[in-house]
Enzyme design. Structure first.
Site, short mmCIF file in Angstrom:
data_model
loop_
_atom_site.label_atom_id
_atom_site.label_comp_id
_atom_site.label_asym_id
_atom_site.label_seq_id
_atom_site.Cartn_x
_atom_site.Cartn_y
_atom_site.Cartn_z
N SER A 9 0.84 -1.20 0.00
CA SER A 9 0.00 0.00 0.00
C SER A 9 0.88 1.25 0.00
O SER A 9 1.69 1.44 0.91
CB SER A 9 -0.89 0.01 1.24
N HIS A 34 -1.39 -1.34 -4.11
CA HIS A 34 -2.65 -1.06 -3.42
C HIS A 34 -2.73 0.45 -3.21
O HIS A 34 -1.85 1.07 -2.60
CB HIS A 34 -2.68 -1.81 -2.09
N ASP A 36 -4.96 3.44 -1.69
CA ASP A 36 -6.02 3.75 -0.73
C ASP A 36 -6.60 5.12 -1.01
O ASP A 36 -5.92 6.14 -0.86
CB ASP A 36 -5.44 3.72 0.69
N MET A 38 -9.17 7.85 0.13
CA MET A 38 -9.92 8.27 1.32
C MET A 38 -10.51 9.65 1.11
O MET A 38 -9.83 10.53 0.56
CB MET A 38 -8.99 8.27 2.52
N HIS A 67 -8.58 0.84 -3.72
CA HIS A 67 -9.44 0.59 -2.56
C HIS A 67 -10.16 1.89 -2.22
O HIS A 67 -9.57 2.79 -1.63
CB HIS A 67 -8.56 0.09 -1.40
N MET A 69 -12.32 4.13 -0.16
CA MET A 69 -12.91 4.35 1.17
C MET A 69 -13.61 5.70 1.10
O MET A 69 -13.15 6.71 1.66
CB MET A 69 -11.81 4.33 2.24
N MET A 138 -11.25 -6.25 5.84
CA MET A 138 -10.45 -5.27 6.58
C MET A 138 -10.08 -5.88 7.93
O MET A 138 -10.95 -6.27 8.70
CB MET A 138 -11.24 -3.98 6.80
N PHE A 144 -6.18 4.58 8.38
CA PHE A 144 -4.76 4.86 8.66
C PHE A 144 -3.92 3.59 8.50
O PHE A 144 -4.42 2.49 8.72
CB PHE A 144 -4.59 5.37 10.11
N GLY A 146 -0.44 1.38 9.68
CA GLY A 146 0.30 1.14 10.92
C GLY A 146 -0.53 0.72 12.12
O GLY A 146 -0.06 0.81 13.26
N ASP A 176 -6.42 -6.69 4.47
CA ASP A 176 -5.80 -5.35 4.50
C ASP A 176 -5.83 -4.80 5.92
O ASP A 176 -6.91 -4.60 6.49
CB ASP A 176 -6.60 -4.45 3.54
N GLY A 178 -2.54 -4.23 9.12
CA GLY A 178 -1.72 -4.93 10.11
C GLY A 178 -1.09 -6.22 9.61
O GLY A 178 -0.71 -7.08 10.41
N GLY A 198 1.23 -2.17 4.09
CA GLY A 198 1.75 -0.82 3.95
C GLY A 198 3.02 -0.64 4.74
O GLY A 198 4.13 -0.69 4.19
N SER A 199 2.88 -0.49 6.06
CA SER A 199 4.05 -0.19 6.87
C SER A 199 5.05 -1.34 6.89
O SER A 199 6.26 -1.11 6.91
CB SER A 199 3.63 0.20 8.30
#
Ligand code: DX5
Ligand code: ZN
Length: 217
Positions: A9, A34, A36, A38, A67, A69, A138, A144, A146, A176, A178, A198-199
């Protein structure tokens, strides 16, 4: 059996140089990007619009996994398809006309996904599951990067896999939130085949190693 695909992401990338950040994950063996989207309404954060995606399209061969949102996803499907999306996923919580939206996405030649928040039941998908290319579970509350993986997502993926098999759907399961090398083991075993991270990718000292560790190579 679908092979495991890793979708880093760009929410966790350096926004000052997105094209290079996408080239970095492409070189490191990512399968898709990916993205995101928002809107500050459905989730309390703002990211990119179609012009940013269109500008990035020429810089990579990776599939764009968009994605959404956003509230009123129907207004954004065509703009994101035209900007170069290969996959478009909207949230069930935002869509009273879910069936129509899925058709709209597919008619544009784009693969269609529906996402479910952690608090939304799988039953929301019953009437469209057979039509979908992907279901996004999800494993954090969206908004967010992280955040900590919600463990109950594993059982939800197991139950979703059974439903997909029962209705003869070809939908892949994406997870998606964590996802890292530890939680990846659990979600793959449960039946997820597209892992967003992502992170765990962008904050790793070695991106290729991070992607391999999540894939289980
Ligand atoms: C969260 C986004 C995710 C986010 C995941 O609302 O949908 O795609 O980037 O970030 P990590 O992998 O850090 O949880
Ligand atoms: Zn996402």
């Amino acid at each position: 059996m679908n092979r495991i695909k890793i979708a880093p992401s760009i929410l966790s990338a350096d926004f000052a140089c997105l094209a290079q950040e996408i080239k970095r994950i492409e070189a490191a063996g990512a399968d898709m990007v990916h993205i995101d989207i928002m809107d500050g309404h459905f989730v309390p954060n703002l990211t990119f619009g179609p012009p940013v995606i269109a500008a990035l399209r020429a810089h990579t061969k990776l599939e764009f996994d968009v994605h959404l949102m956003v509230t009123n996803p129907e207004a954004y499907i065509e703009p994101f398809a035209k900007a170069g999306a290969d996959w478009i996923t909207f949230h069930a919580e935002t869509a009273p006309h879910m069936h129509r939206l899925v058709q709209q996405i597919k008619e544009l030649g784009v693969k269609a996904g529906v996402a479910l928040n952690p608090g939304t039941s799988l039953t929301a998908l019953d009437e469209v599951l057979a039509e979908l290319d992907m279901v996004l579970i999800m494993s954090v509350n969206p908004g967010f990067g992280g955040q900590k993986f919600i463990e109950a997502s594993v059982d939800k993926i197991i139950r979703l896999k059974k439903r997909i098999e029962n209705c003869g759907s070809k939908a892949e399961i994406q997870v998606d939130g964590g996802v890292n090398s530890q939680t990846a083991v659990l979600v793959k075993k449960a039946g997820a085949t597209i892992l967003v991270a992502g992170s765990a990718v962008y904050q790793a000292p070695d991106i290729a190693q991070a992607i391999d560790a999540i894939r289980g190579a």
